[in-house]
Design a protein around this motif. Structure first.
Motif, PDB file in Angstrom:
ATOM      1  N   ILE A  16      -9.574  -6.912   3.277  1.00 23.78           N
ATOM      2  CA  ILE A  16      -8.655  -7.265   3.127  1.00 23.78           C
ATOM      3  C   ILE A  16      -7.604  -6.512   1.892  1.00 23.78           C
ATOM      4  N   TRP A  17      -7.716  -6.648   1.237  1.00 29.25           N
ATOM      5  CA  TRP A  17      -7.123  -5.592  -0.055  1.00 29.25           C
ATOM      6  C   TRP A  17      -6.931  -4.130   0.497  1.00 29.25           C
ATOM      7  N   VAL A  18      -7.587  -3.466   1.730  1.00 24.42           N
ATOM      8  CA  VAL A  18      -6.923  -2.370   2.216  1.00 24.42           C
ATOM      9  C   VAL A  18      -5.900  -2.952   3.177  1.00 24.42           C
ATOM     10  N   GLU A  19      -6.109  -4.000   4.208  1.00 20.07           N
ATOM     11  CA  GLU A  19      -5.580  -3.908   4.964  1.00 20.07           C
ATOM     12  C   GLU A  19      -4.080  -4.420   4.159  1.00 20.07           C
ATOM     13  N   LYS A  20      -4.138  -5.669   3.563  1.00 20.50           N
ATOM     14  CA  LYS A  20      -2.791  -5.376   2.763  1.00 20.50           C
ATOM     15  C   LYS A  20      -2.045  -4.352   1.668  1.00 20.50           C
ATOM     16  N   SER A  21      -2.530  -3.887   1.763  1.00 19.01           N
ATOM     17  CA  SER A  21      -2.085  -2.354   1.127  1.00 19.01           C
ATOM     18  C   SER A  21      -1.126  -1.764   1.838  1.00 19.01           C
TER      19      SER A  21
ATOM     20  N   GLU B 171       3.607  -0.267   5.289  1.00 20.27           N
ATOM     21  CA  GLU B 171       4.370  -0.459   6.678  1.00 20.27           C
ATOM     22  C   GLU B 171       5.854  -1.008   5.895  1.00 20.27           C
ATOM     23  N   LEU B 172       5.295  -2.792   5.775  1.00 17.87           N
ATOM     24  CA  LEU B 172       6.682  -2.889   5.489  1.00 17.87           C
ATOM     25  C   LEU B 172       7.335  -2.628   4.511  1.00 17.87           C
ATOM     26  N   GLN B 173       7.405  -1.629   3.405  1.00 20.09           N
ATOM     27  CA  GLN B 173       8.452  -0.939   2.559  1.00 20.09           C
ATOM     28  C   GLN B 173       9.131   0.635   3.777  1.00 20.09           C
ATOM     29  N   SER B 174       8.089   0.430   4.426  1.00 21.01           N
ATOM     30  CA  SER B 174       8.674   2.401   4.904  1.00 21.01           C
ATOM     31  C   SER B 174       9.558   1.287   6.314  1.00 21.01           C
ATOM     32  N   TRP B 175       9.019   0.322   6.336  1.00 19.90           N
ATOM     33  CA  TRP B 175      10.867  -0.392   7.668  1.00 19.90           C
ATOM     34  C   TRP B 175      11.339  -1.124   6.800  1.00 19.90           C
ATOM     35  N   ARG B 176      11.431  -1.472   5.447  1.00 22.54           N
ATOM     36  CA  ARG B 176      12.330  -1.880   5.263  1.00 22.54           C
ATOM     37  C   ARG B 176      13.680  -0.750   4.729  1.00 22.54           C
TER      38      ARG B 176
END
Length: 148
Positions: free
Chosen positions: A41-46, A51-56
């Motif tokens: 979960i920690w790896v997936e969350k990271s 991905e969200l930061q790059s998308w942002r």
């Protein structure tokens, strides 16, 4: 002596045996699965956060690009409006000129009509003067003929 008797009566302590019963195995497996699940979960969350930061960042860059494009279009539109305003001013100036020309034409037309009426009046006067002159000449001829 009482103390020695108690020691003699007690059984010697055995070393604790490591026992693996079913509950211990289930708890161990559960702990291991929870640990693996937590790490996953920690790896997936990271990864999702990255991905969200790059998308942002890409969305922000896209918005900046669109804003720059919008401002460029706005500037071109503003230039067009300025050009159109100049053309409209020319049209307004032409409208004023046409109005002045129409007024001048109306004034000239009135002056020409007045001139025509004056010419007609003078023409009539000239006819009268000619008739008078012809009568005078005729009377002078008749008077010259009578004298002879």
């Amino acid at each position: 002596m009482g103390n020695n008797e108690d020691e003699a009566m007690e059984l010697p302590k055995r070393a604790a045996r490591l026992e693996w019963n079913l509950n211990t195995i289930i708890q161990g497996v559960t702990l291991l699965v929870m640990g693996i699940g937590g790490v996953t979960i920690w790896v997936e969350k990271s990864r999702d956060i990255e991905e969200l930061q790059s998308w942002r960042k890409s969305v922000e860059q896209s918005q900046k690009d669109r804003l720059a494009e919008f401002r460029e279009r706005d500037g071109r539109t503003e230039e067009r409006f300025r050009g159109l305003e100049n053309e409209v001013r020319k049209i307004d100036n032409l409208t004023y000129r046409v109005t002045v020309t129409e007024q001048s034409t109306a004034t000239i037309t009135t002056a020409i009509k007045d001139l025509q009426s004056l010419l007609n009046a003078q023409s009539g006067d000239l006819k009268v003067v000619r008739e008078i002159l012809q009568r005078i000449e005729a009377s002078q001829r008749d008077g010259a003929q009578l004298r002879r």
